[in-house]
Design a protein around this motif. Structure first.
Motif, PDB file in Angstrom:
ATOM      1  N   GLY A 102       0.524  10.281   3.829  1.00  0.00           N
ATOM      2  CA  GLY A 102      -0.028  11.318   2.977  1.00  0.00           C
ATOM      3  C   GLY A 102       0.699  11.404   1.652  1.00  0.00           C
ATOM      4  O   GLY A 102       1.835  10.937   1.509  1.00  0.00           O
ATOM      5  N   LEU A 103       0.056  12.021   0.687  1.00  0.00           N
ATOM      6  CA  LEU A 103       0.658  12.262  -0.626  1.00  0.00           C
ATOM      7  C   LEU A 103       0.173  13.618  -1.105  1.00  0.00           C
ATOM      8  O   LEU A 103      -1.035  13.867  -1.156  1.00  0.00           O
ATOM      9  CB  LEU A 103       0.230  11.185  -1.626  1.00  0.00           C
ATOM     10  CG  LEU A 103       0.634  11.431  -3.089  1.00  0.00           C
ATOM     11  CD1 LEU A 103       2.139  11.243  -3.260  1.00  0.00           C
ATOM     12  CD2 LEU A 103      -0.129  10.497  -4.026  1.00  0.00           C
ATOM     13  N   THR A 104       1.104  14.510  -1.422  1.00  0.00           N
ATOM     14  CA  THR A 104       0.731  15.814  -1.959  1.00  0.00           C
ATOM     15  C   THR A 104       0.994  15.804  -3.461  1.00  0.00           C
ATOM     16  O   THR A 104       2.133  15.910  -3.909  1.00  0.00           O
ATOM     17  CB  THR A 104       1.541  16.942  -1.295  1.00  0.00           C
ATOM     18  OG1 THR A 104       1.369  16.869   0.114  1.00  0.00           O
ATOM     19  CG2 THR A 104       1.068  18.301  -1.790  1.00  0.00           C
ATOM     20  N   ALA A 105      -0.058  15.649  -4.223  1.00  0.00           N
ATOM     21  CA  ALA A 105       0.023  15.638  -5.687  1.00  0.00           C
ATOM     22  C   ALA A 105      -1.376  15.848  -6.234  1.00  0.00           C
ATOM     23  O   ALA A 105      -2.340  15.303  -5.696  1.00  0.00           O
ATOM     24  CB  ALA A 105       0.599  14.321  -6.199  1.00  0.00           C
ATOM     25  N   SER A 106      -1.487  16.639  -7.288  1.00  0.00           N
ATOM     26  CA  SER A 106      -2.799  16.835  -7.891  1.00  0.00           C
ATOM     27  C   SER A 106      -3.309  15.518  -8.458  1.00  0.00           C
ATOM     28  O   SER A 106      -2.531  14.598  -8.744  1.00  0.00           O
ATOM     29  CB  SER A 106      -2.718  17.875  -9.010  1.00  0.00           C
ATOM     30  OG  SER A 106      -1.998  17.362 -10.115  1.00  0.00           O
ATOM     31  N   VAL A 107      -4.603  15.423  -8.637  1.00  0.00           N
ATOM     32  CA  VAL A 107      -5.190  14.218  -9.235  1.00  0.00           C
ATOM     33  C   VAL A 107      -4.591  13.979 -10.622  1.00  0.00           C
ATOM     34  O   VAL A 107      -4.300  12.834 -11.003  1.00  0.00           O
ATOM     35  CB  VAL A 107      -6.724  14.359  -9.320  1.00  0.00           C
ATOM     36  CG1 VAL A 107      -7.330  13.214 -10.123  1.00  0.00           C
ATOM     37  CG2 VAL A 107      -7.333  14.396  -7.917  1.00  0.00           C
ATOM     38  N   LEU A 108      -4.356  15.047 -11.378  1.00  0.00           N
ATOM     39  CA  LEU A 108      -3.790  14.902 -12.726  1.00  0.00           C
ATOM     40  C   LEU A 108      -2.401  14.287 -12.700  1.00  0.00           C
ATOM     41  O   LEU A 108      -1.993  13.620 -13.656  1.00  0.00           O
ATOM     42  CB  LEU A 108      -3.723  16.271 -13.417  1.00  0.00           C
ATOM     43  CG  LEU A 108      -5.058  16.934 -13.746  1.00  0.00           C
ATOM     44  CD1 LEU A 108      -4.822  18.310 -14.359  1.00  0.00           C
ATOM     45  CD2 LEU A 108      -5.886  16.070 -14.677  1.00  0.00           C
ATOM     46  N   ASN A 109      -1.675  14.491 -11.600  1.00  0.00           N
ATOM     47  CA  ASN A 109      -0.287  14.018 -11.518  1.00  0.00           C
ATOM     48  C   ASN A 109      -0.104  12.827 -10.589  1.00  0.00           C
ATOM     49  O   ASN A 109       1.022  12.459 -10.269  1.00  0.00           O
ATOM     50  CB  ASN A 109       0.619  15.161 -11.052  1.00  0.00           C
ATOM     51  CG  ASN A 109       0.711  16.278 -12.061  1.00  0.00           C
ATOM     52  OD1 ASN A 109       0.748  16.035 -13.266  1.00  0.00           O
ATOM     53  ND2 ASN A 109       0.746  17.512 -11.589  1.00  0.00           N
ATOM     54  N   SER A 111       0.047   9.036  -9.901  1.00  0.00           N
ATOM     55  CA  SER A 111       0.196   7.776 -10.624  1.00  0.00           C
ATOM     56  C   SER A 111      -0.670   6.695  -9.988  1.00  0.00           C
ATOM     57  O   SER A 111      -1.040   6.790  -8.798  1.00  0.00           O
ATOM     58  CB  SER A 111       1.654   7.321 -10.608  1.00  0.00           C
ATOM     59  OG  SER A 111       2.042   6.944  -9.291  1.00  0.00           O
ATOM     60  N   LEU A 112      -0.981   5.676 -10.745  1.00  0.00           N
ATOM     61  CA  LEU A 112      -1.757   4.568 -10.201  1.00  0.00           C
ATOM     62  C   LEU A 112      -1.000   3.890  -9.066  1.00  0.00           C
ATOM     63  O   LEU A 112      -1.605   3.482  -8.062  1.00  0.00           O
ATOM     64  CB  LEU A 112      -2.069   3.549 -11.316  1.00  0.00           C
ATOM     65  CG  LEU A 112      -2.861   2.308 -10.891  1.00  0.00           C
ATOM     66  CD1 LEU A 112      -4.202   2.699 -10.286  1.00  0.00           C
ATOM     67  CD2 LEU A 112      -3.056   1.373 -12.084  1.00  0.00           C
ATOM     68  N   GLU A 113       0.324   3.806  -9.189  1.00  0.00           N
ATOM     69  CA  GLU A 113       1.126   3.186  -8.132  1.00  0.00           C
ATOM     70  C   GLU A 113       1.003   3.962  -6.825  1.00  0.00           C
ATOM     71  O   GLU A 113       0.814   3.372  -5.752  1.00  0.00           O
ATOM     72  CB  GLU A 113       2.594   3.137  -8.561  1.00  0.00           C
ATOM     73  CG  GLU A 113       3.518   2.516  -7.523  1.00  0.00           C
ATOM     74  CD  GLU A 113       4.970   2.507  -7.949  1.00  0.00           C
ATOM     75  OE1 GLU A 113       5.804   1.993  -7.196  1.00  0.00           O
ATOM     76  OE2 GLU A 113       5.273   3.025  -9.051  1.00  0.00           O
ATOM     77  N   ASP A 114       1.093   5.305  -6.908  1.00  0.00           N
ATOM     78  CA  ASP A 114       0.962   6.113  -5.703  1.00  0.00           C
ATOM     79  C   ASP A 114      -0.456   6.032  -5.139  1.00  0.00           C
ATOM     80  O   ASP A 114      -0.659   5.989  -3.922  1.00  0.00           O
ATOM     81  CB  ASP A 114       1.314   7.571  -6.004  1.00  0.00           C
ATOM     82  CG  ASP A 114       2.816   7.793  -6.131  1.00  0.00           C
ATOM     83  OD1 ASP A 114       3.582   6.925  -5.677  1.00  0.00           O
ATOM     84  OD2 ASP A 114       3.214   8.841  -6.672  1.00  0.00           O
ATOM     85  N   TRP A 115      -1.438   6.062  -6.027  1.00  0.00           N
ATOM     86  CA  TRP A 115      -2.840   5.940  -5.595  1.00  0.00           C
ATOM     87  C   TRP A 115      -3.049   4.653  -4.796  1.00  0.00           C
ATOM     88  O   TRP A 115      -3.644   4.658  -3.718  1.00  0.00           O
ATOM     89  CB  TRP A 115      -3.749   5.978  -6.828  1.00  0.00           C
ATOM     90  CG  TRP A 115      -5.192   5.699  -6.546  1.00  0.00           C
ATOM     91  CD1 TRP A 115      -5.812   4.482  -6.575  1.00  0.00           C
ATOM     92  CD2 TRP A 115      -6.204   6.656  -6.194  1.00  0.00           C
ATOM     93  NE1 TRP A 115      -7.148   4.615  -6.261  1.00  0.00           N
ATOM     94  CE2 TRP A 115      -7.417   5.937  -6.024  1.00  0.00           C
ATOM     95  CE3 TRP A 115      -6.208   8.025  -6.011  1.00  0.00           C
ATOM     96  CZ2 TRP A 115      -8.613   6.562  -5.684  1.00  0.00           C
ATOM     97  CZ3 TRP A 115      -7.398   8.657  -5.663  1.00  0.00           C
ATOM     98  CH2 TRP A 115      -8.582   7.926  -5.506  1.00  0.00           C
ATOM     99  N   ARG A 116      -2.548   3.561  -5.350  1.00  0.00           N
ATOM    100  CA  ARG A 116      -2.717   2.276  -4.674  1.00  0.00           C
ATOM    101  C   ARG A 116      -1.992   2.241  -3.335  1.00  0.00           C
ATOM    102  O   ARG A 116      -2.493   1.656  -2.369  1.00  0.00           O
ATOM    103  CB  ARG A 116      -2.217   1.154  -5.583  1.00  0.00           C
ATOM    104  CG  ARG A 116      -3.181   0.812  -6.705  1.00  0.00           C
ATOM    105  CD  ARG A 116      -2.587  -0.211  -7.653  1.00  0.00           C
ATOM    106  NE  ARG A 116      -3.590  -0.726  -8.581  1.00  0.00           N
ATOM    107  CZ  ARG A 116      -3.311  -1.402  -9.684  1.00  0.00           C
ATOM    108  NH1 ARG A 116      -2.033  -1.659 -10.003  1.00  0.00           N
ATOM    109  NH2 ARG A 116      -4.266  -1.836 -10.474  1.00  0.00           N
ATOM    110  N   GLN A 117      -0.810   2.855  -3.257  1.00  0.00           N
ATOM    111  CA  GLN A 117      -0.077   2.849  -1.987  1.00  0.00           C
ATOM    112  C   GLN A 117      -0.863   3.564  -0.902  1.00  0.00           C
ATOM    113  O   GLN A 117      -0.970   3.079   0.236  1.00  0.00           O
ATOM    114  CB  GLN A 117       1.289   3.520  -2.152  1.00  0.00           C
ATOM    115  CG  GLN A 117       2.082   3.533  -0.846  1.00  0.00           C
ATOM    116  CD  GLN A 117       3.350   4.360  -0.917  1.00  0.00           C
ATOM    117  OE1 GLN A 117       3.561   5.100  -1.872  1.00  0.00           O
ATOM    118  NE2 GLN A 117       4.186   4.253   0.089  1.00  0.00           N
TER     119      GLN A 117
END
Length: 282
Positions: A102-109, A111-117
């Motif tokens: 899981g990742l707790t972060a708004s879409v605005l915050n 990063s592409l790296e986290d998105w890809r992970q």
């Protein structure tokens, strides 16, 4: 071996592969399937000692086990891992895709790296594992079961869960298509969607999860990994032979609270995505 007969009896091999079984839901699932009479192969990632304990508990139940380390963000390694475990067990009858972060972060915050992970772990890696498992089951010609752990957030959004929800929405859609495509081979495909599951309680917490009040959940408490595993084991059983393309919410009724929860929230604290980071979860 024959395909499942008209009496609902399953004739697929009594062998199962589970991803991410060194702890939590994956571990509980591997043990539950062993208790149901399956030899179990599993992958692990974070906890080598936990993986050894999973293998020990499978052995104590009189079943064989096989294990290997897998990082599902390394996409080319996913299919070979499933294939290797199936071969070591002598075939494949049930595949359970459990790995997820899981990742707790708004879409605005985000990063592409986290998105890809998140997408690589929860969706792209899952696709590679699921595809290989499906190919093995089709080649086996004896039917079989595929179950994937998704989340209640595969169908309900949550603030700060953009990447997570995208991965789980995608996984849920993939499973529904696979259920249709694999039906002619006697292979069922289902999702189990956990709600709040107490897999990461603090080490000092001695109360059973059912004794920790959670007022926002109709049953009043979080669930346990064993309660998720029990549903997965049922979906792997002959009794679930006519169930496919379904998503089983195992959430204590939490997903039914949408409109009522919105009317009872006391402030705007739900808008905060302050605990940014990755964590294991369904």
């Amino acid at each position: 071996m024959e395909a499942p007969g008209h009496d609902g009896t399953a004739h697929y091999p009594r062998t199962a592969v589970v991803t991410g079984a060194d702890r939590g839901i994956g571990k509980a699932t591997a043990i539950a399937l062993a208790g149901a009479g399956f030899d179990v192969g599993f992958t692990w990632h974070d906890d080598e000692a936990g993986a050894a304990d999973t293998a020990m508990q499978i052995g104590e139940l009189g079943r064989r086990s096989a294990s290997l380390w897998l990082d599902t963000t390394d996409l080319p390694s996913c299919a070979p891992a499933v294939n290797t475990l199936a071969k070591e067990l002598g075939g494949l009858g049930v595949f359970v895709n459990n790995v997820g972060v899981g990742l707790t972060a708004s879409v605005l915050n985000t990063s592409l790296e986290d998105w890809r992970q998140i997408l690589d772990t929860n969706l792209n890696g899952a696709f590679m594992c699921l595809q290989e498992a499906a190919r093995l089951l089709v080649a086996g010609g004896s039917g079989g079961r595929i179950v994937a752990v998704t989340s209640v957030h595969a169908q309900q959004p949550r603030f700060g869960f953009g990447a997570y929800c995208a991965s789980k929405f995608g996984l849920d859609g993939l499973l529904r298509v696979m259920a249709v495509e694999l039906s002619g081979h006697g292979i069922t495909v289902n999702a189990v969607a956990p709600g709040e599951i107490a897999t990461h309680l603090h080490a000092t917490e001695t109360r059973h999860p059912h004794d920790i009040p959670r007022p926002g959940i109709p049953l009043g408490h979080a669930g346990t990994a064993a309660e998720i595993a029990a549903v997965i084991a049922f979906l792997a059983s002959p009794g679930a032979g006519y169930v496919t393309g379904a998503s089983w919410a195992v959430d204590g009724g939490m997903s039914q609270m949408g409109a009522q929860a919105s009317s009872l929230l006391p402030d705007d604290s739900w808008r905060q995505a302050s605990q940014r980071g990755t964590s294991n979860g369904p």
